[in-house]
Design a protein around this motif. Sequence first.
Motif, PDB file in Angstrom:
ATOM      1  N   ARG A  57       7.617   2.371   2.132  1.00  0.00           N
ATOM      2  CA  ARG A  57       7.318   2.979   0.822  1.00  0.00           C
ATOM      3  C   ARG A  57       6.886   1.952  -0.208  1.00  0.00           C
ATOM      4  O   ARG A  57       6.382   2.312  -1.272  1.00  0.00           O
ATOM      5  CB  ARG A  57       8.546   3.754   0.319  1.00  0.00           C
ATOM      6  CG  ARG A  57       9.785   2.911   0.098  1.00  0.00           C
ATOM      7  CD  ARG A  57      10.984   3.784  -0.199  1.00  0.00           C
ATOM      8  NE  ARG A  57      12.195   3.004  -0.337  1.00  0.00           N
ATOM      9  CZ  ARG A  57      13.064   3.163  -1.326  1.00  0.00           C
ATOM     10  NH1 ARG A  57      12.835   4.056  -2.269  1.00  0.00           N
ATOM     11  NH2 ARG A  57      14.152   2.437  -1.373  1.00  0.00           N
ATOM     12  N   ARG A  92       1.354  16.634  -1.488  1.00  0.00           N
ATOM     13  CA  ARG A  92       1.758  15.708  -0.433  1.00  0.00           C
ATOM     14  C   ARG A  92       1.295  16.227   0.919  1.00  0.00           C
ATOM     15  O   ARG A  92       1.363  17.431   1.190  1.00  0.00           O
ATOM     16  CB  ARG A  92       3.277  15.530  -0.417  1.00  0.00           C
ATOM     17  CG  ARG A  92       3.803  14.717  -1.585  1.00  0.00           C
ATOM     18  CD  ARG A  92       5.333  14.627  -1.524  1.00  0.00           C
ATOM     19  NE  ARG A  92       5.814  13.553  -2.371  1.00  0.00           N
ATOM     20  CZ  ARG A  92       5.954  13.639  -3.676  1.00  0.00           C
ATOM     21  NH1 ARG A  92       5.670  14.774  -4.283  1.00  0.00           N
ATOM     22  NH2 ARG A  92       6.393  12.599  -4.380  1.00  0.00           N
ATOM     23  N   TYR A 132       1.525  15.181   5.205  1.00  0.00           N
ATOM     24  CA  TYR A 132       1.861  14.348   6.353  1.00  0.00           C
ATOM     25  C   TYR A 132       0.701  14.447   7.341  1.00  0.00           C
ATOM     26  O   TYR A 132       0.219  15.549   7.633  1.00  0.00           O
ATOM     27  CB  TYR A 132       3.140  14.832   7.037  1.00  0.00           C
ATOM     28  CG  TYR A 132       4.420  14.550   6.292  1.00  0.00           C
ATOM     29  CD1 TYR A 132       4.507  13.522   5.354  1.00  0.00           C
ATOM     30  CD2 TYR A 132       5.557  15.321   6.527  1.00  0.00           C
ATOM     31  CE1 TYR A 132       5.687  13.266   4.683  1.00  0.00           C
ATOM     32  CE2 TYR A 132       6.752  15.071   5.858  1.00  0.00           C
ATOM     33  CZ  TYR A 132       6.803  14.039   4.919  1.00  0.00           C
ATOM     34  OH  TYR A 132       7.968  13.784   4.258  1.00  0.00           O
ATOM     35  N   THR A 138       0.831  10.572   3.890  1.00  0.00           N
ATOM     36  CA  THR A 138       1.780   9.769   4.667  1.00  0.00           C
ATOM     37  C   THR A 138       1.427   9.900   6.137  1.00  0.00           C
ATOM     38  O   THR A 138       1.451  11.011   6.696  1.00  0.00           O
ATOM     39  CB  THR A 138       3.223  10.238   4.435  1.00  0.00           C
ATOM     40  OG1 THR A 138       3.550  10.088   3.049  1.00  0.00           O
ATOM     41  CG2 THR A 138       4.201   9.414   5.270  1.00  0.00           C
ATOM     42  N   ARG A 179      -3.125   1.242   4.318  1.00  0.00           N
ATOM     43  CA  ARG A 179      -2.280   1.062   3.138  1.00  0.00           C
ATOM     44  C   ARG A 179      -3.080   0.580   1.931  1.00  0.00           C
ATOM     45  O   ARG A 179      -2.780   0.942   0.790  1.00  0.00           O
ATOM     46  CB  ARG A 179      -1.163   0.071   3.458  1.00  0.00           C
ATOM     47  CG  ARG A 179      -0.077   0.654   4.346  1.00  0.00           C
ATOM     48  CD  ARG A 179       0.864  -0.390   4.885  1.00  0.00           C
ATOM     49  NE  ARG A 179       2.025   0.227   5.540  1.00  0.00           N
ATOM     50  CZ  ARG A 179       2.819  -0.408   6.386  1.00  0.00           C
ATOM     51  NH1 ARG A 179       2.590  -1.683   6.692  1.00  0.00           N
ATOM     52  NH2 ARG A 179       3.844   0.220   6.929  1.00  0.00           N
ATOM     53  N   GLU A 189       0.281   5.915   2.930  1.00  0.00           N
ATOM     54  CA  GLU A 189       1.602   5.420   3.319  1.00  0.00           C
ATOM     55  C   GLU A 189       1.718   5.517   4.834  1.00  0.00           C
ATOM     56  O   GLU A 189       1.492   6.583   5.417  1.00  0.00           O
ATOM     57  CB  GLU A 189       2.700   6.251   2.651  1.00  0.00           C
ATOM     58  CG  GLU A 189       4.107   5.800   3.002  1.00  0.00           C
ATOM     59  CD  GLU A 189       5.177   6.659   2.348  1.00  0.00           C
ATOM     60  OE1 GLU A 189       6.255   6.132   2.022  1.00  0.00           O
ATOM     61  OE2 GLU A 189       4.919   7.878   2.159  1.00  0.00           O
TER      62      GLU A 189
END
Length: 872
Positions: free
Chosen positions: A352, A470, A472, A505, A523, A528
Amino acid sequence: MRRPVGYLERCDHESIAGWIWDPERPDEPLDIDLVEGGVTLFRVRADLYRPDLEQAGYGNGRHAFSIVGLDMVLPHSRHLVSIRRASDGLDLLGSPHWIVRSPPALDEPARRFMTEAFVQASLAAKAPAELAGGIGLLLRLLNHSLNAHDRLAEAAGMTAAAAREGLVPRAELDGRTGGIIDALGQAYPLLILGPAGAAETAPEVSVIIPAHNHFDHTYRCLESIRDHFPRRSCEIVIVDDGSTDETLFCTLVLAGPVRVVRTPAQLGFVGASNAGAREARGRYLLFLNNDTLVREGWLDALVDTFEQVPGVGIAGSRLLAEDGTLQEVGGIVWRLGDGWNWGRGADPAEPRFLHLRDADWVSGAALMIERVLFQTLGGFDTHYAPAYYEDVDLAFRVRQLGRRVVVQPASEVVHLEGVSNGVDVAGSGLKRYQLVNQRKFQARWKDVLAGHGFNGECPDLEAERQVRRRAYFIDDTVPTPDLDAGSNAAVAHMRALLALGYKVTFVPADNMQDHQPYTGDLRKVGIECLHAPFARSVEEVFRDALVAPDLVYIHRYSNAAKYAMLTRRYFPKTRIVYNVADLHFLRLERQAAVAPGDAATVGLAAQKAGELAVMRVVDAVIVHSSVEAEMLGTLAPEIETHVVPWAVRPRPAPVPFAQRAGIAFVGGFGHPPNVDAVRHYAEDILPLVRESLPAATSHIVGSRMPEAVSRLHGGGLVTVGYVPDLAEVLHRVRCTVAPLRFGAGIKGKVLESFAHGLPCVMSPVAAEGLDLPAPLDWLVAGSAEEFAAKIVRVHEDEALNRRLAEAGLAYIVARYSEVATLAALGRAVDVLAASNAGSGAGAAVGAAPAGPPRQLAARRARTASAVSSPER
């Protein structure tokens, strides 16, 4: 008395010339004297004839003079001379006049003149301030002279260190000056910053280092810059903010693209930084504390951020303490204006803290901003002079203009906290201004701060204040875009999700290792990337989530089969998108037709049923091929299917057609269709090509090349293997081939060929789903004979090759641009309906185990126990 009629027309080291006339004696020549310092050097008669004087009515025209051969009379670099009428001592018009050699020489009289001027000023001064201007001038002159001296020494093949030996007349220096010079000589060897020729007249970056005393730290900082000198051109601007130590004479031990700016009095960080910015010449300003030690990539990563990440206004470095622990990765500002250094005291290896992200502010200890933007904003606001909160305020003003304030962990700087101003905010030093300026800042920005939490409330979420959605992204392992087309698609879609406003992420489903340099590349642009030991499984990531993601994007069937239902369990309201990459069952069906009995094709019916079953679990399916979309529409019309390309960057060959030759095949050999295609080409197509092109070479390029392919080398076929940049090969050949006999999806090798300005002769399988326009559709070949004929045509016919290359580039721009990818992916992830997954940053985890897990509780405890106010 009246001034003589006449004029001094020329007065330099080579000659003195002019004319003089007396109207009362119009035809008589006059005598003139050359005078310096009240002394007559010689007398001459002005009796040279000038027709222009006679024509103008000045007597008989014999009234001119010209004096040459003055080196013996005027030997020095500077002379103030007068040309006077000998009879009465009156100066001619244009006299007196300075004669200065060009270029000027610092000979003995010139040095004596300067010395006397400064000595007399020193004797007459009644207060230190009266000498400040003179000292600043001397130090600036010293800086300019030493830099010029080093450039000349370098041109003469001498080292700067050898050339400077004996420059300082130590015996003539006493008092504090002598002590400083001794200290410099003993403790600080000459520091040469940058490679030869690094001093740029128009550098990309100006590194501004304010310094008040503490020269030892300034020198250590400069040493670290020397050891990690950037690839970008830069200049170092040291701002001596009223120092009384070795900083006064630091130019004696510095060489290269370094300048020293002196402030007339101590101004503090705000004033000194602004003074340095006014002297800077770079496009970017990088403010760097003198109590820092930079690490590899410190500057380049920040410039890359401005060039690769849209909308950036400020980019800051990740700061480490001297013991290697985190000092901060950007900062949080709470509702009352108090701040936290985010990540303080934590493990710097935690994922993180390793990706670019938006922050409330980044520290002025290592902060980059475009010079024009800094000037537009008026620099650091003197409202916060002498120091503290000026960097926080600047960040808020930049964000007010719609620009981003980001921290870039790829730029790493060690900050020796408290060296300059201490750490006691309750003391009498400069540190006390931290509390004073907090109140000023809170009063100015109270309306903005009203949306912030109070100190310590949900810091993990407050640190991501700018996050609204957000996502994933799940794939087997970190994408390797230089090795396979699927990875190119994955990276392009992750970047598109960033552009759509998601925090992305990446969750590796199989290989949880930190896979460099690929992880680092993701990154740097803000993705992330989780890895072991901080994450050990997809389920652990889901279980530890603070909030439900708005989107889970699953790449490839192997992952969708395992994690689609798991996603539904943990995040029942989250939108799930499954990218098939290609329909595996379709590829296997075709493989079975080409190689009957192949073990890999066993269980085709179960494979097809499994893929369709997974598609019915998710909310939307992404395919890259229009043919596969039509097939799914027939097999399972209830499945929401989207055709989404991936962005491909055009890189046409700069080399003319006549200077290129040969053919290339590109493909990763971990993919069975590519192994079969090369064997088919070598055995069935290449012999036919060589009948017409016996000298042509076919290059086989790709990673993970098996022995079955490498042993095909020879007979006009060269097995190249992996290359880090396809342009190394594709910019040297005239065309590519894609003789695939089975497969599915769309073929990255074809897109890359077009993007590099090359025609690609391809099989119907390779062309499937591309929806090629008519000019490019000609490149599709059915049989080996047709394949060979078309290869020969595009290899030999320059006009045809050029038309096809132009059509291919136009196709890439129209169909595979970032804009096209963004629009199509936006429809697939359904941005407008994303609110159904919760409110983004504040959505609670649905169906997650009750109560925070132990790891999360421990992480919160670590974060909460290591906080402080904004520190520069």
